[in-house]
Design an enzyme around this catalytic site. Structure first.
Site, PDB file in Angstrom:
ATOM      1  N   LYS A 199       0.880  -1.164   0.000  1.00 20.57           N
ATOM      2  CA  LYS A 199       0.000   0.000   0.000  1.00 20.57           C
ATOM      3  C   LYS A 199       0.928   1.227   0.000  1.00 20.57           C
ATOM      4  CE  LYS A 199      -2.070   3.478   2.330  1.00 20.57           C
ATOM      5  NZ  LYS A 199      -1.787   4.518   1.359  1.00 20.57           N
ATOM      6  N   GLY A 234       7.102   5.719   7.920  1.00 23.31           N
ATOM      7  CA  GLY A 234       6.245   6.897   7.867  1.00 23.31           C
ATOM      8  C   GLY A 234       6.330   7.658   9.170  1.00 23.31           C
ATOM      9  N   SER A 235       5.249   8.339   9.497  1.00 21.37           N
ATOM     10  CA  SER A 235       5.258   9.207  10.673  1.00 21.37           C
ATOM     11  C   SER A 235       5.156   8.384  11.960  1.00 21.37           C
ATOM     12  CB  SER A 235       4.063  10.159  10.589  1.00 21.37           C
ATOM     13  OG  SER A 235       2.868   9.407  10.593  1.00 21.37           O
ATOM     14  N   VAL A 289       1.312   7.403  12.901  1.00 22.93           N
ATOM     15  CA  VAL A 289       0.744   6.234  12.209  1.00 22.93           C
ATOM     16  C   VAL A 289       1.528   4.975  12.595  1.00 22.93           C
ATOM     17  CG1 VAL A 289       0.207   5.190   9.982  1.00 22.93           C
ATOM     18  CG2 VAL A 289      -0.131   7.645  10.311  1.00 22.93           C
ATOM     19  N   GLY A 290       2.834   5.115  12.723  1.00 27.87           N
ATOM     20  CA  GLY A 290       3.670   3.957  13.074  1.00 27.87           C
ATOM     21  C   GLY A 290       3.224   3.296  14.366  1.00 27.87           C
ATOM     22  N   GLU A 306       9.789   2.185  10.868  1.00 28.68           N
ATOM     23  CA  GLU A 306      10.806   3.229  10.757  1.00 28.68           C
ATOM     24  C   GLU A 306      10.069   4.553  10.668  1.00 28.68           C
ATOM     25  OE1 GLU A 306      13.844   3.015  11.404  1.00 28.68           O
ATOM     26  OE2 GLU A 306      13.953   0.830  11.398  1.00 28.68           O
ATOM     27  N   CYS A 318      13.851  11.421   6.097  1.00 24.73           N
ATOM     28  CA  CYS A 318      13.801  11.103   7.529  1.00 24.73           C
ATOM     29  C   CYS A 318      15.163  11.335   8.167  1.00 24.73           C
ATOM     30  CB  CYS A 318      13.343   9.674   7.725  1.00 24.73           C
ATOM     31  SG  CYS A 318      14.294   8.540   6.747  1.00 24.73           S
ATOM     32  N   GLU A 371       9.541  17.066  14.471  1.00 23.93           N
ATOM     33  CA  GLU A 371       9.951  16.880  13.080  1.00 23.93           C
ATOM     34  C   GLU A 371       9.146  17.820  12.190  1.00 23.93           C
ATOM     35  OE1 GLU A 371       8.823  13.227  10.959  1.00 23.93           O
ATOM     36  OE2 GLU A 371      10.917  13.074  10.357  1.00 23.93           O
TER      37      GLU A 371
HETATM   38  P1  NAP Z   1       2.521   8.886   7.117  1.00 23.67           P
HETATM   39  O1  NAP Z   1       1.512   9.935   7.027  1.00 23.67           O
HETATM   40  O2  NAP Z   1       2.702   8.187   8.406  1.00 23.67           O
HETATM   41  O3  NAP Z   1       2.149   7.822   5.995  1.00 23.67           O
HETATM   42  C1  NAP Z   1       2.904   6.670   5.784  1.00 23.67           C
HETATM   43  C2  NAP Z   1       2.017   5.605   5.194  1.00 23.67           C
HETATM   44  O4  NAP Z   1       1.035   5.214   6.167  1.00 23.67           O
HETATM   45  C3  NAP Z   1       1.242   6.068   3.973  1.00 23.67           C
HETATM   46  O5  NAP Z   1       1.154   5.022   3.051  1.00 23.67           O
HETATM   47  C4  NAP Z   1      -0.103   6.403   4.576  1.00 23.67           C
HETATM   48  O6  NAP Z   1      -1.160   6.386   3.653  1.00 23.67           O
HETATM   49  C5  NAP Z   1      -0.245   5.291   5.583  1.00 23.67           C
HETATM   50  N1  NAP Z   1      -1.265   5.543   6.601  1.00 23.67           N
HETATM   51  C6  NAP Z   1      -1.860   6.724   6.931  1.00 23.67           C
HETATM   52  N2  NAP Z   1      -2.782   6.537   7.893  1.00 23.67           N
HETATM   53  C7  NAP Z   1      -2.784   5.222   8.190  1.00 23.67           C
HETATM   54  C8  NAP Z   1      -3.506   4.404   9.099  1.00 23.67           C
HETATM   55  N3  NAP Z   1      -4.425   4.917   9.908  1.00 23.67           N
HETATM   56  N4  NAP Z   1      -3.236   3.093   9.140  1.00 23.67           N
HETATM   57  C9  NAP Z   1      -2.278   2.568   8.348  1.00 23.67           C
HETATM   58  N5  NAP Z   1      -1.574   3.269   7.442  1.00 23.67           N
HETATM   59  C10 NAP Z   1      -1.822   4.587   7.364  1.00 23.67           C
HETATM   60  O7  NAP Z   1       3.955   9.412   6.683  1.00 23.67           O
HETATM   61  P2  NAP Z   1       4.301  10.245   5.354  1.00 23.67           P
HETATM   62  O8  NAP Z   1       3.755  11.622   5.560  1.00 23.67           O
HETATM   63  O9  NAP Z   1       3.928   9.496   4.150  1.00 23.67           O
HETATM   64  O10 NAP Z   1       5.892  10.265   5.410  1.00 23.67           O
HETATM   65  C11 NAP Z   1       6.622  11.170   6.149  1.00 23.67           C
HETATM   66  C12 NAP Z   1       7.111  10.529   7.432  1.00 23.67           C
HETATM   67  O11 NAP Z   1       7.855   9.358   7.141  1.00 23.67           O
HETATM   68  C13 NAP Z   1       8.052  11.390   8.218  1.00 23.67           C
HETATM   69  O12 NAP Z   1       7.720  11.325   9.581  1.00 23.67           O
HETATM   70  C14 NAP Z   1       9.406  10.758   7.997  1.00 23.67           C
HETATM   71  O13 NAP Z   1      10.339  10.987   8.998  1.00 23.67           O
HETATM   72  C15 NAP Z   1       9.047   9.339   7.894  1.00 23.67           C
HETATM   73  N6  NAP Z   1      10.080   8.594   7.190  1.00 23.67           N
HETATM   74  C16 NAP Z   1      10.883   7.748   7.920  1.00 23.67           C
HETATM   75  C17 NAP Z   1      11.890   7.039   7.300  1.00 23.67           C
HETATM   76  C18 NAP Z   1      12.752   6.093   8.100  1.00 23.67           C
HETATM   77  O14 NAP Z   1      13.296   5.180   7.511  1.00 23.67           O
HETATM   78  N7  NAP Z   1      12.892   6.275   9.401  1.00 23.67           N
HETATM   79  C19 NAP Z   1      12.076   7.154   5.923  1.00 23.67           C
HETATM   80  C20 NAP Z   1      11.256   8.014   5.208  1.00 23.67           C
HETATM   81  C21 NAP Z   1      10.251   8.710   5.863  1.00 23.67           C
HETATM   82  P3  NAP Z   1      -1.706   7.749   2.981  1.00 23.67           P
HETATM   83  O15 NAP Z   1      -0.771   8.126   1.916  1.00 23.67           O
HETATM   84  O16 NAP Z   1      -2.993   7.347   2.455  1.00 23.67           O
HETATM   85  O17 NAP Z   1      -1.789   8.763   4.065  1.00 23.67           O
END
Ligand code: NAP
Ligand code: MG
Length: 488
Positions: free
Chosen positions: A180, A233-234, A237-238, A255, A289, A390
């Site tokens: 997804k 991701g964030s 959500v994580g 992550e 990230c 962040e």
């Molecule tokens: P996000 O909002 O947490 O979304 C990540 C994924 O989770 C997306 O596919 C999102 O779908 C999905 N999601 C949203 N709500 C959900 C739910 N209730 N249940 C399950 N899945 C759900 O993060 P993002 O804005 O895409 O990415 C930015 C974040 O990623 C930042 O915090 C960044 O630090 C982090 N990041 C971390 C790393 C690492 O390796 N540590 C690497 C890259 C990014 P939708 O698109 O539909 O919202």
């Protein structure tokens, strides 16, 4: 006016076929450099679509795990070749869909190719050990088995590399996958999955279902036939993913965010430190990230560092990532832009001093995009929101310190612990940093952003579930160990 350059509709990929969602609804993916340009239409999928994908992954699992892992690796070489062949087009799609410059997008896609080849090779490596038993004539050893069906939930900021660094190890170790992707970058994800299709993988080994996180992401968390979930991701959500997976006994890997510091010691090469701060903090519009967001500088060199940093930041060319002279593109979405602007406002409100930037671009050629100026604050103390949370945008905060002990204390004074770097020529500083810095990635005289695919990747504290991805560490998540005792 809406510019219809490439308004193809992309489908879900289930059981080796491209299929529309049962909802019959699509959503648009737009170009953040020009919100009037639709990059493509993507399926707004339902639980029913997800169930079909999981079912396909489940049915193929036995066939797939019974192939030898070198044979599974052969497929990955084919995917790599297909991705390499389409590298320019896929990189261009990425730039159009989430804004990073074409050079960076191409670099990321090339990284995807290398990851696929790396994990193809991992299919040839040992998976266990022989351990001496206390019983005579017995054979005791470990072997590894796949988890089964793995759910991959990925973010928009590395729309090629992250899905690949999760899918490649998942399948080489014998799992089948349901991806997804982030809604923001579902077209790019579809382009990547086309490469898996072209490689001729058996239907059902890799499936993709696009749609909202609240439906498809949550559906993955809750699905009883998904045995492992790998999420990037964030942190909000994580944590949901972790709690949901724990509740039903599924394996999970998270992550999440970062608030990565760079420390500039008085004995640092300041030009190098400035270059790395700009590259680590502002490339990809600060949306990595591992991006640098806190710059902690020893007071004896503070003014000199600041002047050098400001003069370099002024040279940054902001624009559409497809233009060859652009160094920094837009924020990836309007909501991301608004988040960045709200943090800039918070910086003001909390009394930090704005040294550079701070605004959205209103000029004609940028006003239809989500462009924000590279922004630098000083007079920041560690308790301010801009020093703790962040931002995920091109915002740097400068923090002045007396000495390295204080620098380290401040560097560790956040909930996150993903990446951290120090610029110093003093071996004592380096060793103390390696020992005391609470981060999964320790970088010395190098920018905080920068990972190598053959090495473990992941964070400490709230940045991670404390597992690691990539390199040989990947096997730990994507397999279970069996300890086998044989008495003839
Ligand atoms: P996000 O909002 O947490 O979304 C990540 C994924 O989770 C997306 O596919 C999102 O779908 C999905 N999601 C949203 N709500 C959900 C739910 N209730 N249940 C399950 N899945 C759900 O993060 P993002 O804005 O895409 O990415 C930015 C974040 O990623 C930042 O915090 C960044 O630090 C982090 N990041 C971390 C790393 C690492 O390796 N540590 C690497 C890259 C990014 P939708 O698109 O539909 O919202
Ligand atoms: Mg977009």
């Amino acid at each position: 006016m809406t510019v219809k350059t490439e308004t193809k509709t992309y489908l879900n990929y289930i059981n080796g076929e491209w299929v529309p969602s049962s909802s019959q609804h699509v959503y648009e993916s737009i170009n953040p450099a020009n919100k009037n340009e639709i990059v493509g239409y993507v399926q707004k999928s339902t639980q029913e679509d997800l169930d079909r994908a999981v079912d396909a992954a489940k049915k193929t699992q036995l066939i797939w795990r019974n192939l030898s892992s070198p044979a599974r690796g052969e497929y990955l070489y084919k995917v790599a070749n297909s991705l390499e062949k389409n590298i320019d087009e896929i990189a261009e799609t990425m730039t159009k869909e989430m804004g990073k410059t074409f050079v960076e997008a191409k670099g990321e896609t090339a990284r995807g190719v290398a990851i696929l080849r790396y994990f193809a090779g991992e299919g040839m490596r040992k998976v266990g050990d022989v351990i001496p038993s206390t019983e005579s004539q017995a054979l005791m050893f470990t072997t590894r088995v796949p988890l089964g069906v793995v759910g991959v939930i990925s973010p928009w900021n590395f729309p090629v590399a992250i899905p690949i660094w999760k899918i490649a190890p998942a399948i080489v170790y014998g799992n089948t996958v349901v991806l997804k992707p982030a809604q923001e970058t579902s077209v790019t994800a579809a382009r990547v999955i086309e490469c898996f299709h072209e490689a001729g993988l058996p239907g059902g080994v890799v499936n993709m279902v696009t749609g909202p996180g609240s439906v498809i992401g949550q559906g993955i968390i809750d699905h009883p036939d998904i045995h492992g979930i790998t999420f990037t991701g964030s942190d909000q959500v994580g944590k949901r993913v972790g709690q949901g997976a724990l509740a039903r006994g599924a394996k999970y890997q998270l992550e999440m965010g970062g608030k990565n510091p760079v420390i500039v010691a008085e004995d640092a090469d300041l030009d190098l430190a400035v270059e790395a701060t700009i590259s680590g903090g502002l490339r990809s519009t600060g949306q990595k990230c591992t991006a640098t967001s806190r710059v902690i500088v020893q007071k004896t060199v503070y003014n000199e560092f600041k002047e050098k940093l400001l003069s370099k930041v002024k040279e940054i060319k902001v624009g559409n990532g497809l233009n060859s002279d652009t160094w920094m593109g837009p924020c990836s979405s309007e909501s991301q832009l608004n988040t960045v602007l709200s943090y800039i406002q918070k910086g003001w409100d909390e009394g930090a001093t704005l040294l550079h930037g701070g605004n959205r671009y209103e000029v004609e050629e940028l006003k239809n995009g989500f462009f924000v100026q590279p922004t630098i604050f000083e007079n920041v103390n560690s308790s301010m929101a801009i020093a703790q949370e962040e931002i995920f945008g091109p915002v740097l905060v400068l923090i002045k310190v007396e000495n390295i002990e204080e620098a380290l204390h401040i560097a560790n004074d956040v909930q996150f612990g993903l990446s951290a770097s120090i610029f110093t020529s003093n071996i004592g500083n380096m060793l103390s940093f390696i020992d005391n810095m609470e981060a999964g990635l320790i970088r010395i005289n190098a920018e905080s952003a920068g990972v190598e695919l053959q090495a473990p990747f992941g964070g400490m504290k709230q940045s991670s579930s404390h597992s690691r991805e990539q390199g040989q560490a990947a096997i730990e998540f994507f397999t279970s160990i069996k300890t086998v005792f044989v008495k003839p």
